[in-house]
Scaffold this motif. Structure first.
Motif, PDB file in Angstrom:
ATOM      1  N   VAL A 262      13.957 -32.202   6.758  1.00  0.00           N
ATOM      2  CA  VAL A 262      13.275 -31.220   7.593  1.00  0.00           C
ATOM      3  C   VAL A 262      14.027 -31.062   8.920  1.00  0.00           C
ATOM      4  N   PRO A 263      13.820 -29.937   9.632  1.00  0.00           N
ATOM      5  CA  PRO A 263      12.981 -28.787   9.245  1.00  0.00           C
ATOM      6  C   PRO A 263      13.645 -27.945   8.160  1.00  0.00           C
ATOM      7  N   ARG A 264      12.833 -27.336   7.312  1.00  0.00           N
ATOM      8  CA  ARG A 264      13.340 -26.533   6.198  1.00  0.00           C
ATOM      9  C   ARG A 264      12.499 -25.259   6.089  1.00  0.00           C
ATOM     10  N   VAL A 265      13.177 -24.101   6.071  1.00  0.00           N
ATOM     11  CA  VAL A 265      12.487 -22.815   5.922  1.00  0.00           C
ATOM     12  C   VAL A 265      12.073 -22.656   4.459  1.00  0.00           C
ATOM     13  N   LEU A 266      10.769 -22.445   4.242  1.00  0.00           N
ATOM     14  CA  LEU A 266      10.238 -22.316   2.891  1.00  0.00           C
ATOM     15  C   LEU A 266       9.943 -20.871   2.517  1.00  0.00           C
ATOM     16  N   PHE A 267       9.581 -20.057   3.506  1.00  0.00           N
ATOM     17  CA  PHE A 267       9.045 -18.741   3.179  1.00  0.00           C
ATOM     18  C   PHE A 267       9.230 -17.818   4.374  1.00  0.00           C
ATOM     19  N   LYS A 268       9.564 -16.550   4.110  1.00  0.00           N
ATOM     20  CA  LYS A 268       9.716 -15.556   5.166  1.00  0.00           C
ATOM     21  C   LYS A 268       8.740 -14.411   4.946  1.00  0.00           C
ATOM     22  N   MET A 269       8.235 -13.853   6.039  1.00  0.00           N
ATOM     23  CA  MET A 269       7.295 -12.728   5.959  1.00  0.00           C
ATOM     24  C   MET A 269       7.705 -11.661   6.972  1.00  0.00           C
ATOM     25  N   SER A 270       7.614 -10.408   6.545  1.00  0.00           N
ATOM     26  CA  SER A 270       7.998  -9.306   7.422  1.00  0.00           C
ATOM     27  C   SER A 270       7.314  -8.050   6.942  1.00  0.00           C
ATOM     28  N   THR A 271       7.350  -7.012   7.767  1.00  0.00           N
ATOM     29  CA  THR A 271       6.811  -5.710   7.392  1.00  0.00           C
ATOM     30  C   THR A 271       7.958  -4.755   7.118  1.00  0.00           C
ATOM     31  N   THR A 272       7.803  -3.935   6.097  1.00  0.00           N
ATOM     32  CA  THR A 272       8.862  -2.999   5.733  1.00  0.00           C
ATOM     33  C   THR A 272       8.809  -1.725   6.576  1.00  0.00           C
ATOM     34  N   ARG A 273       7.671  -1.480   7.231  1.00  0.00           N
ATOM     35  CA  ARG A 273       7.530  -0.269   8.049  1.00  0.00           C
ATOM     36  C   ARG A 273       6.802  -0.651   9.321  1.00  0.00           C
ATOM     37  N   PHE A 274       7.546  -0.796  10.421  1.00  0.00           N
ATOM     38  CA  PHE A 274       7.005  -1.281  11.684  1.00  0.00           C
ATOM     39  C   PHE A 274       6.495  -0.083  12.484  1.00  0.00           C
ATOM     40  N   VAL A 275       5.159   0.051  12.614  1.00  0.00           N
ATOM     41  CA  VAL A 275       4.562   1.185  13.313  1.00  0.00           C
ATOM     42  C   VAL A 275       4.231   0.830  14.757  1.00  0.00           C
ATOM     43  N   GLY A 276       3.690  -0.371  14.993  1.00  0.00           N
ATOM     44  CA  GLY A 276       3.247  -0.760  16.330  1.00  0.00           C
ATOM     45  C   GLY A 276       4.375  -1.224  17.218  1.00  0.00           C
TER      46      GLY A 276
END
Length: 396
Positions: A311-325
């Protein structure tokens, strides 16, 4: 002859028609109109009012459409934001129909075949698919009878292992063993295996006359190098016990059967299953604040992990495909085993789930992540990621 005078107010919606008088002249200085002229003017006013009403309705429709876009799920993209359709592998199936940016497609093989290549592929922002196109390969690696001199073939993951009879050794039992006379056999397992620096087998060692054999735990097969173990993908063939409606998730040394479910309807909020691993919120009633504050989409993710990972180890990534705000926020909002996870931002549109502490297996850890999008501190929408990590008993 009777005449009428038409007096127009400041607003075209208000007008006043008065008689011209008793024949002694108009009571107003305005020019008086004939009866037909008055009717023509009234018709023109009616057309003007109808045009204004149509423009008002068109404006209301445009405003409702813009509001609908703001409340749509973050994973929904314009029709142009798609990747090319992926082929279904021969002797296999493809799970998931959407080729939009941010969506996943999963592949499984029929009984008797194993998947070679990427089990899941994601449509990326550059309109290309992650991973490689998979294909289904026959599980029976022993069909060609590769073991010589009476050796027994044991099928493995894209390989095979030969169990040689007494007097033979080698990958295909092709090398004769000549016993040494007047000298005891050496127990290589006892001599080398106990010391981590000199161990000859990754897992366990079996001493043989004049030789040794490495052993692997259930769920693994011996690699072609004869000393390491590799995982058996039970989900690729018919080696799992998942029932109809369940999804098979391969883990290190085994497998798990899962059945992702959308949450039940509550407070005017309901969800529909759009793929095997994703639910999206149905349109909200116009007066339901609770529905508008609920997550626009919920996705399920299953991660196989080896025990005691560094560790530390990146397990998962999250993002938005269309950034409006104008801002995104990432947070851990629930789950079991939260103490071993952390969330951090990698760029303006991406957050990462990080394994912050080593985990001793076997164990099942769950964490629930939330990605919220804001515009001037007003919530536009949020997405829930339900992540389950299956930690193996072993470090391989």
């Amino acid at each position: 002859m009777e005449y009428w005078c038409l007096i127009l107010a400041a607003s075209p919606a208000a007008m006043l028609i008065l008689p011209a008088g008793d024949g002694e002249g108009p009571v107003f200085p305005q020019e008086c109109l004939s009866h037909q002229q008055v009717l023509s003017t009234v018709r023109q006013m009616q057309k003007l009012l109808s045009a204004q009403e149509a423009a008002h309705l068109q404006g209301m429709r445009s405003l409702k459409k813009q509001l609908s876009v703001l409340h749509s799920p973050v994973s929904i993209c314009p029709s142009a934001d798609t990747c090319p359709q992926l082929a279904v592998p021969l002797n296999g199936r493809k799970l998931g129909r959407s080729a939009r940016v941010g969506h996943d497609v999963h592949f499984i093989c029929n009984a008797g075949f194993r998947l070679v290549g990427s089990e899941s592929r994601t449509c990326r922002r550059d309109r290309t698919w992650s991973g490689t196109q998979p294909f289904c390969r026959s599980i029976d690696e022993c069909a060609s009878n590769p073991c010589a001199n009476g050796g027994t073939c044991v099928d493995g993951n894209q390989s095979y292992t030969c169990l040689c009879p007494r007097g033979w050794s080698g990958a295909s039992c092709q090398t004769p063993i000549h016993p040494r006379r007047a000298s005891p056999d050496v127990d290589e397992c006892q001599l080398f295996q106990p010391n981590p620096q000199t161990r000859i087998c990754l897992h366990d060692c079996l001493n043989l006359p004049g030789s040794y054999r490495c052993l692997c735990p259930p769920g693994y097969v011996l690699h072609a190098d004869r000393n390491t173990c590799e995982d058996v993908d039970e989900c690729a063939g018919s080696q799992h016990n998942c029932t109809h409606g369940e999804l098979c998730i391969n883990t290190f040394g085994g497998h798990r059967c899962v059945r992702p479910k959308c949450p039940p309807p509550r407070h005017n909020t309901s969800y529909v299953k759009t793929s095997s691993f994703q639910c999206e919120r149905n349109p909200c009633p116009t007066d339901s604040r609770a529905c508008r504050l609920a997550a626009t989409s919920i996705s399920f993710h299953y991660l196989p992990l080896q025990a005691n990972r560094t560790v530390p180890r990146v397990l998962f990534k999250m993002s938005t495909t269309r950034f409006v705000g104008d801002s995104l926020r990432f947070a851990i909002i629930g789950g079991r085993g939260q103490g071993v996870f952390a969330v951090r931002r990698s760029d303006r549109q991406t957050g990462e789930l990080v394994l912050s502490s080593p985990v001793v297996g076997p164990a099942t850890l769950e964490v629930e992540l939330e990605m919220s999008e804001f515009s001037r501190k007003v919530l536009l929408g949020k997405h829930i990621f339900k992540v389950t990590a299956f930690v193996s008993q072993y470090e391989f």
